[in-house]
Design a protein around this motif. Structure first.
Motif, short mmCIF file in Angstrom:
data_model
loop_
_atom_site.label_atom_id
_atom_site.label_comp_id
_atom_site.label_asym_id
_atom_site.label_seq_id
_atom_site.Cartn_x
_atom_site.Cartn_y
_atom_site.Cartn_z
N GLY A 1 13.71 -1.94 1.65
CA GLY A 1 14.67 -1.80 0.67
C GLY A 1 14.92 -1.78 -0.63
N LEU A 2 15.26 -1.41 -1.50
CA LEU A 2 15.46 -1.61 -2.85
C LEU A 2 15.37 -2.94 -2.75
CD1 LEU A 2 15.25 -0.71 -5.87
CD2 LEU A 2 17.74 0.01 -5.46
N GLU A 3 17.31 -3.73 -1.74
CA GLU A 3 17.43 -4.56 -1.81
C GLU A 3 16.29 -6.30 -1.81
OE1 GLU A 3 21.10 -5.48 0.23
OE2 GLU A 3 22.08 -3.36 -1.01
N ASN A 4 15.30 -5.87 -0.80
CA ASN A 4 14.00 -6.18 -0.65
C ASN A 4 12.72 -6.32 -1.24
OD1 ASN A 4 13.28 -8.62 0.60
ND2 ASN A 4 11.94 -7.75 1.77
N ALA A 5 12.55 -5.49 -2.89
CA ALA A 5 11.73 -5.59 -2.94
C ALA A 5 11.20 -4.79 -1.82
CB ALA A 5 10.63 -5.65 -3.81
N GLY A 6 11.22 -3.08 -1.70
CA GLY A 6 9.81 -3.01 -0.11
C GLY A 6 9.02 -2.60 -0.71
N LEU A 7 7.85 -3.06 -0.21
CA LEU A 7 6.79 -2.11 -0.61
C LEU A 7 5.60 -1.72 1.03
CD1 LEU A 7 5.31 -5.21 -1.92
CD2 LEU A 7 5.74 -3.45 -3.14
N ASP A 8 5.36 0.14 0.95
CA ASP A 8 4.54 0.07 1.85
C ASP A 8 3.25 0.68 1.01
OD1 ASP A 8 3.71 1.28 4.63
OD2 ASP A 8 5.24 2.87 4.53
N PHE A 9 1.79 0.05 1.76
CA PHE A 9 0.67 -0.10 0.75
C PHE A 9 -0.30 0.32 2.42
CE2 PHE A 9 1.09 -3.21 -2.91
CZ PHE A 9 1.88 -2.32 -3.30
N ASP A 10 -1.22 1.62 1.62
CA ASP A 10 -2.28 1.36 3.26
C ASP A 10 -3.41 1.84 2.33
OD1 ASP A 10 -0.41 2.96 5.79
OD2 ASP A 10 0.87 3.80 3.44
N HIS A 11 -4.76 1.55 2.73
CA HIS A 11 -5.89 1.33 2.37
C HIS A 11 -7.33 2.08 3.49
CE1 HIS A 11 -4.09 -1.70 -1.07
NE2 HIS A 11 -3.46 -0.90 -0.58
N PHE A 12 -7.83 2.66 2.74
CA PHE A 12 -8.82 3.48 3.88
C PHE A 12 -10.23 3.03 3.31
CE2 PHE A 12 -11.03 7.10 5.76
CZ PHE A 12 -11.07 7.19 6.74
N ASN A 13 -10.44 2.81 3.60
CA ASN A 13 -11.90 1.65 3.08
C ASN A 13 -13.23 2.27 3.77
OD1 ASN A 13 -9.94 -0.08 1.83
ND2 ASN A 13 -9.44 -0.67 2.96
N PHE A 14 -14.00 2.65 2.84
CA PHE A 14 -15.59 2.52 3.37
C PHE A 14 -16.80 2.01 2.69
CE2 PHE A 14 -14.64 6.50 1.46
CZ PHE A 14 -15.43 7.39 1.32
N SER A 15 -17.83 2.32 2.79
CA SER A 15 -19.13 1.57 1.86
C SER A 15 -20.04 2.27 1.91
CB SER A 15 -19.75 0.21 2.36
OG SER A 15 -19.10 -0.60 2.00
N ASN A 16 -20.50 3.30 0.92
CA ASN A 16 -21.69 4.09 0.74
C ASN A 16 -22.66 3.81 -0.28
OD1 ASN A 16 -23.16 6.99 1.22
ND2 ASN A 16 -21.39 7.73 -0.61
N GLY A 17 -23.63 3.33 -0.12
CA GLY A 17 -24.68 2.76 -1.27
C GLY A 17 -24.50 1.80 -1.60
N ASP A 18 -24.42 1.69 -3.23
CA ASP A 18 -24.20 1.03 -3.89
C ASP A 18 -22.17 0.51 -3.84
OD1 ASP A 18 -26.02 -0.37 -3.81
OD2 ASP A 18 -26.96 0.67 -5.16
N TYR A 19 -21.88 1.70 -3.71
CA TYR A 19 -20.13 1.59 -3.75
C TYR A 19 -19.95 1.21 -2.63
CZ TYR A 19 -22.20 4.31 -7.69
OH TYR A 19 -22.82 4.05 -9.13
N GLN A 20 -18.32 1.02 -3.34
CA GLN A 20 -17.24 0.24 -2.48
C GLN A 20 -15.69 1.64 -2.41
OE1 GLN A 20 -17.30 -1.45 0.49
NE2 GLN A 20 -15.05 -0.58 1.14
N TYR A 21 -15.32 2.65 -1.61
CA TYR A 21 -14.42 3.84 -1.57
C TYR A 21 -12.97 3.14 -0.96
CZ TYR A 21 -18.20 6.71 -3.03
OH TYR A 21 -19.13 7.43 -3.71
N GLN A 22 -12.08 3.13 -1.90
CA GLN A 22 -10.69 2.82 -1.02
C GLN A 22 -9.68 3.77 -1.26
OE1 GLN A 22 -7.72 -0.15 -2.79
NE2 GLN A 22 -8.45 -1.02 -0.95
#
Length: 204
Positions: A129-150
């Motif tokens: 939580g706040l005392e430990n500067a908690g983080l929760d990051f979620d990333h869903f990735n894929f490539s389509n042609g010359d583009y990378q999506y996140q």
């Protein structure tokens, strides 16, 4: 004579009791609000009052087709465009859709049979939580042609802010475009990806 007097008193008492209970009944009926009426189901009521006016259930838009469910989605900030990551009810395929109801700009991939192989999911979790500067990051990735999506959903306990959106990177130029989502419009969560066997999962 005494019997007649007793009978008279009893009659008067009965009349007074009838008048009393009749008055109470009329009073209770008069307290029923006039702005409610019975429907066919006597356990339900329909309100005609101004208090109920203007209140509507709002269903968040998504791009799920028949036989699909939305795992994660949101509306683009200050736009009618929406993003939805959907799977079949039996999780036989997964699909990303982006655009508006009138114009789906991108539906990926076209190959439903091997659809999970086009995506990978990564996350970083720091509790406390706040005392430990908690983080929760979620990333869903894929490539389509010359583009990378996140597609991202990122929460920081220190600020209490959750950011959602899509980062699109042109792999030729390195230019990154951040399509910011409205965090108040979010449907679902990417957390279930952590337990989904068909998708590649990485801990950042």
């Amino acid at each position: 004579m005494k019997v007649i007097k007793k009978l008279a008193r009893l009659i008067v008492l009965l009349l007074l009791m009838c008048l009393f209970f009749t008055g109470c009944k009329d009073k209770k009926e008069s307290e029923i609000p006039t702005d409610f009426k019975h429907t066919k189901n006597t356990e339900e009521f329909e309100s005609n009052s101004t208090i109920a006016e203007g209140k509507e259930l709002i269903k968040q838009e998504d791009f799920s087709a028949e036989g699909e469910k939305v795992l994660f989605g949101f509306q683009v900030a200050d736009s009618k465009k929406i993003m939805s990551i959907c799977t079949a009810e039996d999780e036989s395929y997964i699909v990303y859709r982006f655009g508006t109801r009138d114009n789906i700009e991108l539906e990926f991939p076209e190959d439903r049979e091997n659809s999970f192989s086009y995506f990978n999911y990564s996350y970083y979790l720091r509790g406390g939580g706040l005392e430990n500067a908690g983080l929760d990051f979620d990333h869903f990735n894929f490539s389509n042609g010359d583009y990378q999506y996140q597609v991202y959903s990122e929460y920081e306990a220190e600020t209490g802010i959750r950011a959602v959106g899509i980062r699109v990177t042109d792999e030729k130029t390195g230019k990154e475009t951040d399509i910011t989502g409205d965090s108040n419009s979010v449907i679902g969560s990417m957390i279930p990806f952590r337990e989904m066997e068909k998708i590649i999962v990485n801990f950042e």
